[in-house]
Every structure is written in C-alpha cells, then in structure tokens.
Design an enzyme around this catalytic site. Structure first.
Site, PDB file in Angstrom:
ATOM      1  CE  LYS A  14      -2.360  -0.956   3.804  1.00  0.00           C
ATOM      2  NZ  LYS A  14      -1.800  -2.262   4.235  1.00  0.00           N
ATOM      3  NE  ARG A  90      -4.870  -1.728   9.339  1.00  0.00           N
ATOM      4  CZ  ARG A  90      -3.812  -1.072   8.878  1.00  0.00           C
ATOM      5  NH1 ARG A  90      -3.872   0.209   8.609  1.00  0.00           N
ATOM      6  NH2 ARG A  90      -2.672  -1.707   8.692  1.00  0.00           N
ATOM      7  NE  ARG A 129       6.956  -2.971   6.442  1.00  0.00           N
ATOM      8  CZ  ARG A 129       5.633  -2.878   6.235  1.00  0.00           C
ATOM      9  NH1 ARG A 129       5.184  -2.184   5.207  1.00  0.00           N
ATOM     10  NH2 ARG A 129       4.784  -3.479   7.034  1.00  0.00           N
ATOM     11  NE  ARG A 135       5.429  -0.896  10.099  1.00  0.00           N
ATOM     12  CZ  ARG A 135       4.389  -0.707   9.332  1.00  0.00           C
ATOM     13  NH1 ARG A 135       4.521  -0.096   8.188  1.00  0.00           N
ATOM     14  NH2 ARG A 135       3.201  -1.111   9.705  1.00  0.00           N
TER      15      ARG A 135
HETATM   16  P1  AMP Z   1       0.055   0.462   8.724  1.00  0.00           P
HETATM   17  O1  AMP Z   1       1.239   1.365   8.647  1.00  0.00           O
HETATM   18  O2  AMP Z   1      -1.083   0.898   7.859  1.00  0.00           O
HETATM   19  O3  AMP Z   1       0.412  -0.989   8.506  1.00  0.00           O
HETATM   20  O4  AMP Z   1      -0.487   0.560  10.231  1.00  0.00           O
HETATM   21  C1  AMP Z   1       0.315   0.172  11.346  1.00  0.00           C
HETATM   22  C2  AMP Z   1      -0.558  -0.062  12.567  1.00  0.00           C
HETATM   23  O5  AMP Z   1      -1.255   1.148  12.895  1.00  0.00           O
HETATM   24  C3  AMP Z   1      -1.659  -1.103  12.406  1.00  0.00           C
HETATM   25  O6  AMP Z   1      -1.185  -2.431  12.643  1.00  0.00           O
HETATM   26  C4  AMP Z   1      -2.661  -0.658  13.458  1.00  0.00           C
HETATM   27  O7  AMP Z   1      -2.249  -1.031  14.749  1.00  0.00           O
HETATM   28  C5  AMP Z   1      -2.566   0.865  13.374  1.00  0.00           C
HETATM   29  N1  AMP Z   1      -3.540   1.413  12.375  1.00  0.00           N
HETATM   30  C6  AMP Z   1      -3.257   2.039  11.201  1.00  0.00           C
HETATM   31  N2  AMP Z   1      -4.378   2.385  10.551  1.00  0.00           N
HETATM   32  C7  AMP Z   1      -5.406   1.956  11.324  1.00  0.00           C
HETATM   33  C8  AMP Z   1      -6.819   1.986  11.184  1.00  0.00           C
HETATM   34  N3  AMP Z   1      -7.410   2.517  10.095  1.00  0.00           N
HETATM   35  N4  AMP Z   1      -7.571   1.448  12.195  1.00  0.00           N
HETATM   36  C9  AMP Z   1      -7.003   0.911  13.294  1.00  0.00           C
HETATM   37  N5  AMP Z   1      -5.683   0.829  13.477  1.00  0.00           N
HETATM   38  C10 AMP Z   1      -4.873   1.345  12.518  1.00  0.00           C
END
Ligand code: AMP
Length: 192
Positions: A14, A90, A129, A135
């Site tokens: 993404k 999500r 990654r 990360r």
């Molecule tokens: P990402 O960078 O999109 O993979 O997001 C990393 C983490 O942030 C996820 O594993 C969730 O814990 C939190 N997170 C990001 N976006 C959301 C969302 N829309 N709803 C809930 N938690 C989120």
C-alpha cells in the site's frame, strides 16, 4: 480529482504504490499508520495510546481512529481536492464513517484499489522490511497477529466495496512497476 482507498493486508504494498500514485496524480496522501507513528515518535498522549495497540498488532479502536482521520481531513486543505487513503478504513464501521465524512464534505469515494497478495509472501516482505527499516511492528509475533486481525476485521471490506461497485482487485505480486501500471489503467479510466 478523486478519492481512492489503497486497500490490502499489511505488507501488500500500500505504501509503495501510494508513493507512485502521489507522483503521478499529485493527490494528497493520508496513511493512518504514518500519522500514528509520528505521534509515537513525538511522544504525544495519542502516541502513547496508539503504541499499546500497534506493538501488539491490534487495531486502534474505531471511535478514536475515526476522530483522528476526521481531524487530519479538517487540518489539511489539500484534502478537499482528493485523497489517497492508505491503511484506512480497516473495519466496516470505519468504511461507513469514511462514506459519511466524505459526504459531509461534499465529496465521495471513487475507487478502492485492492492489492491481493498471499500470506506467505506478506510474511516474507514484512520480515525483510523489519530488517531493513527497523519498523517496530515487523516482528514475527506481531506480524502473525496483524494477519489474523486483517483476515477477521479488514478483509470483509472487500465484499463491502464489491457491493458498492467500487472494488478493483489488483494482483499484488510481481514488479512494482507492473502493479502500478495496472492501478494507473483503472484510475485513468475513472479520472474526473
Ligand atoms: P500500517 O502502517 O497501515 O500498517 O499501520 C500500522 C498499525 O497502525 C496497524 O497495525 C494498526 O495497529 C494501526 N492502524 C493504522 N491504521 C489503522 C486503522 N485505520 N484502524 C485501526 N488501526 C490502525
């Protein structure tokens, strides 16, 4: 311009594809994961709360996540011209809230780009990654939780958006360039 959601499991590409989309279409990009990681880095109260969920591979509760996104939309005037939503929604309640938020702002969602990748490849990508970027949530245990959460809470959105006629499935394995060309073909055909 348009509002699009870049949808997919963690590790599906993404963020990578969103960067390409910004370059090509110049639309505002909102990654909720990035927004949360910035808060964690700055040590804000929200960051402390978010870290508790992220470090376990869990989702931030819907009410909190929806109000964060609403604030981000309100404080970024560029968002009025269109947004690439990366990592949001999500859950079904978040998807319903997104429709409402856009409608309230005189706008709507144009397309959902679903990057479809097998779990085995997702795990390999996230482990790599983690090694390359450090990360914090790209560790074996957290990855496994994030995938479980994805399948139970996020994947149902595929049907939600298929029903709305907005879901475009993209095979998310292969070269970044090829995947991007598939996405661009779809977006060019719906560009306003
Ligand atoms: P990402 O960078 O999109 O993979 O997001 C990393 C983490 O942030 C996820 O594993 C969730 O814990 C939190 N997170 C990001 N976006 C959301 C969302 N829309 N709803 C809930 N938690 C989120």
């Amino acid at each position: 311009m348009f509002n699009i959601v870049v949808f997919g499991a963690p590790g599906s590409g993404k963020g990578t594809q969103s960067s390409r989309l910004i370059d090509r279409y110049g639309i505002h990009h909102i990654s909720t994961g990035e927004v949360l990681r910035e808060h964690i880095k700055k040590g804000t109260e929200l960051g402390l709360t978010a870290d508790k969920y992220i470090s376990k591979g869990q989702l931030i509760p819907d009410d909190l996540m929806i109000s964060i996104l609403s604030d981000v939309l309100d404080t970024n005037p560029a968002a009025a011209k269109g947004v690439i939503f990366d990592g949001f929604p999500r859950t079904i309640p978040q998807a319903v809230a997104l429709n409402e938020m856009l409608e309230k702002r005189g706008s709507s969602l144009d397309a959902v780009i679903g990057l479809e990748v097998e779990d085995e490849e997702l795990i390999e990508r996230m482990l790599n990654r983690g090694k390359e970027t450090g990360r914090a949530d790209d560790t074996p245990e957290t990855i496994s939780n994030r995938l479980k959460v994805y399948h139970s809470q996020t994947q149902p959105l595929r049907d939600f958006y298929l029903n709305e006629g907005k879901y475009h499935a993209i095979p998310g394995s292969g070269s970044v360039d090829h995947i991007f060309s598939l996405i661009a073909d779809i977006l060019d055909s719906i560009k306003k």
